[in-house]
Design a protein around this motif. Structure first.
Motif, PDB file in Angstrom:
ATOM      1  N   HIS A   1      -2.041  10.026   0.603  1.00  0.00           N
ATOM      2  CA  HIS A   1      -0.453  10.600   0.277  1.00  0.00           C
ATOM      3  C   HIS A   1       0.252   9.911  -1.346  1.00  0.00           C
ATOM      4  O   HIS A   1       0.386  11.099  -1.296  1.00  0.00           O
ATOM      5  CB  HIS A   1       0.010  10.910   1.642  1.00  0.00           C
ATOM      6  CG  HIS A   1      -1.123  12.031   2.495  1.00  0.00           C
ATOM      7  ND1 HIS A   1      -0.874  13.169   2.299  1.00  0.00           N
ATOM      8  CD2 HIS A   1      -1.652  11.447   3.633  1.00  0.00           C
ATOM      9  CE1 HIS A   1      -2.037  13.597   2.823  1.00  0.00           C
ATOM     10  NE2 HIS A   1      -2.249  13.173   3.200  1.00  0.00           N
ATOM     11  N   ALA A   2       0.500   8.822  -0.670  1.00  0.00           N
ATOM     12  CA  ALA A   2       1.328   8.731  -1.703  1.00  0.00           C
ATOM     13  C   ALA A   2       1.054   6.568  -2.053  1.00  0.00           C
ATOM     14  O   ALA A   2       0.600   5.913  -0.773  1.00  0.00           O
ATOM     15  CB  ALA A   2       2.747   8.389  -1.078  1.00  0.00           C
ATOM     16  N   HIS A   3       1.801   5.889  -2.558  1.00  0.00           N
ATOM     17  CA  HIS A   3       1.373   3.988  -2.290  1.00  0.00           C
ATOM     18  C   HIS A   3       2.420   3.737  -3.430  1.00  0.00           C
ATOM     19  O   HIS A   3       3.030   4.589  -4.633  1.00  0.00           O
ATOM     20  CB  HIS A   3       0.486   3.676  -3.074  1.00  0.00           C
ATOM     21  CG  HIS A   3      -0.198   4.564  -4.396  1.00  0.00           C
ATOM     22  ND1 HIS A   3      -0.322   2.849  -5.210  1.00  0.00           N
ATOM     23  CD2 HIS A   3      -0.759   5.466  -5.113  1.00  0.00           C
ATOM     24  CE1 HIS A   3      -0.142   3.940  -6.481  1.00  0.00           C
ATOM     25  NE2 HIS A   3      -0.738   5.406  -6.456  1.00  0.00           N
TER      26      HIS A   3
ATOM     27  N   LYS B   1       3.591  -0.517  -4.917  1.00  0.00           N
ATOM     28  CA  LYS B   1       4.195  -1.578  -4.182  1.00  0.00           C
ATOM     29  C   LYS B   1       3.134  -2.705  -3.389  1.00  0.00           C
ATOM     30  O   LYS B   1       3.344  -2.681  -2.297  1.00  0.00           O
ATOM     31  CB  LYS B   1       5.296  -2.137  -3.998  1.00  0.00           C
ATOM     32  CG  LYS B   1       6.221  -1.482  -5.247  1.00  0.00           C
ATOM     33  CD  LYS B   1       7.749  -2.559  -4.697  1.00  0.00           C
ATOM     34  CE  LYS B   1       8.419  -1.588  -5.888  1.00  0.00           C
ATOM     35  NZ  LYS B   1      10.168  -2.297  -5.654  1.00  0.00           N
ATOM     36  N   GLY B   2       2.101  -1.955  -2.944  1.00  0.00           N
ATOM     37  CA  GLY B   2       0.565  -2.575  -2.224  1.00  0.00           C
ATOM     38  C   GLY B   2       0.799  -1.782  -0.296  1.00  0.00           C
ATOM     39  O   GLY B   2       0.558  -2.549   0.530  1.00  0.00           O
ATOM     40  N   ARG B   3       1.474  -0.666  -0.839  1.00  0.00           N
ATOM     41  CA  ARG B   3       1.635   0.024   1.053  1.00  0.00           C
ATOM     42  C   ARG B   3       1.179   1.553   0.361  1.00  0.00           C
ATOM     43  O   ARG B   3       1.602   2.174  -0.292  1.00  0.00           O
ATOM     44  CB  ARG B   3       3.243   0.354   1.291  1.00  0.00           C
ATOM     45  CG  ARG B   3       3.367  -0.292   1.507  1.00  0.00           C
ATOM     46  CD  ARG B   3       4.480  -1.030   2.102  1.00  0.00           C
ATOM     47  NE  ARG B   3       6.256  -0.712   0.112  1.00  0.00           N
ATOM     48  CZ  ARG B   3       7.364  -0.713   0.634  1.00  0.00           C
ATOM     49  NH1 ARG B   3       7.606  -0.918   1.739  1.00  0.00           N
ATOM     50  NH2 ARG B   3       8.049  -0.026  -0.962  1.00  0.00           N
ATOM     51  N   ILE B   4       0.409   1.571   1.468  1.00  0.00           N
ATOM     52  CA  ILE B   4      -0.501   2.640   1.321  1.00  0.00           C
ATOM     53  C   ILE B   4      -0.629   3.797   1.908  1.00  0.00           C
ATOM     54  O   ILE B   4      -0.373   3.534   3.240  1.00  0.00           O
ATOM     55  CB  ILE B   4      -1.900   2.974   0.629  1.00  0.00           C
ATOM     56  CG1 ILE B   4      -1.651   1.737  -0.512  1.00  0.00           C
ATOM     57  CG2 ILE B   4      -2.682   3.875   0.711  1.00  0.00           C
ATOM     58  CD1 ILE B   4      -3.782   1.940  -0.542  1.00  0.00           C
ATOM     59  N   VAL B   5      -0.085   5.357   1.576  1.00  0.00           N
ATOM     60  CA  VAL B   5       0.052   6.279   3.055  1.00  0.00           C
ATOM     61  C   VAL B   5      -1.430   7.172   3.109  1.00  0.00           C
ATOM     62  O   VAL B   5      -1.416   7.483   2.240  1.00  0.00           O
ATOM     63  CB  VAL B   5       1.859   7.139   3.134  1.00  0.00           C
ATOM     64  CG1 VAL B   5       1.785   8.113   3.816  1.00  0.00           C
ATOM     65  CG2 VAL B   5       2.653   6.003   3.093  1.00  0.00           C
ATOM     66  N   VAL B   6      -1.663   7.252   4.127  1.00  0.00           N
ATOM     67  CA  VAL B   6      -2.845   7.576   3.872  1.00  0.00           C
ATOM     68  C   VAL B   6      -2.695   8.435   5.780  1.00  0.00           C
ATOM     69  O   VAL B   6      -2.396   7.991   6.473  1.00  0.00           O
ATOM     70  CB  VAL B   6      -4.115   6.203   4.789  1.00  0.00           C
ATOM     71  CG1 VAL B   6      -5.321   7.211   4.649  1.00  0.00           C
ATOM     72  CG2 VAL B   6      -4.082   5.828   3.971  1.00  0.00           C
ATOM     73  N   THR B   7      -4.126  10.222   5.587  1.00  0.00           N
ATOM     74  CA  THR B   7      -3.856  10.381   6.942  1.00  0.00           C
ATOM     75  C   THR B   7      -5.658   9.869   7.215  1.00  0.00           C
ATOM     76  O   THR B   7      -6.701  10.087   6.448  1.00  0.00           O
ATOM     77  CB  THR B   7      -3.155  12.013   6.902  1.00  0.00           C
ATOM     78  OG1 THR B   7      -4.325  12.401   5.493  1.00  0.00           O
ATOM     79  CG2 THR B   7      -2.308  12.280   6.767  1.00  0.00           C
ATOM     80  N   VAL B   8      -5.990  10.008   8.812  1.00  0.00           N
ATOM     81  CA  VAL B   8      -7.392  10.245   8.571  1.00  0.00           C
ATOM     82  C   VAL B   8      -7.288  11.004   9.836  1.00  0.00           C
ATOM     83  O   VAL B   8      -6.687  10.725  11.189  1.00  0.00           O
ATOM     84  CB  VAL B   8      -7.098   8.320   9.610  1.00  0.00           C
ATOM     85  CG1 VAL B   8      -9.290   8.596  10.123  1.00  0.00           C
ATOM     86  CG2 VAL B   8      -6.918   7.819   8.051  1.00  0.00           C
TER      87      VAL B   8
END
Length: 86
Positions: A32-34, A36-43
């Protein structure tokens, strides 16, 4: 059943694009977003895999430093058969 998890995936900054590609190629996960090396994910659970197994697999993607579960929602859906006690 609906089982959905929100995760923060921390990556090596130079590997973020390849991690996003791997996550998007995985059934049941969506980026959903990223930044600086951080990624927001839904699973979500799939027909063949539990969300928890998919999250554990994320740790094995090259470039992933860590995966943190930040949200979890679980509920029965209207079309789910009621559980019977034996």
């Amino acid at each position: 059943m609906l089982n959905i998890c929100g995760c923060l995936v921390q990556t090596a900054p130079d590997r973020t694009a390849s991690v996003i590609e791997a996550l998007n190629a995985t059934e049941g996960s969506e980026v959903h977003a990223h930044d600086k090396g951080r990624i927001v994910v839904t699973v979500e659970d799939t027909q063949t895999r539990r969300a928890s197994d998919l999250i554990m697999d994320m740790h094995q993607i090259p470039g992933v430093i860590g995966v943190t579960l930040t949200y979890h929602h679980f509920e029965a859906l209207e079309d789910d058969a009621p559980a019977t006690l034996s």
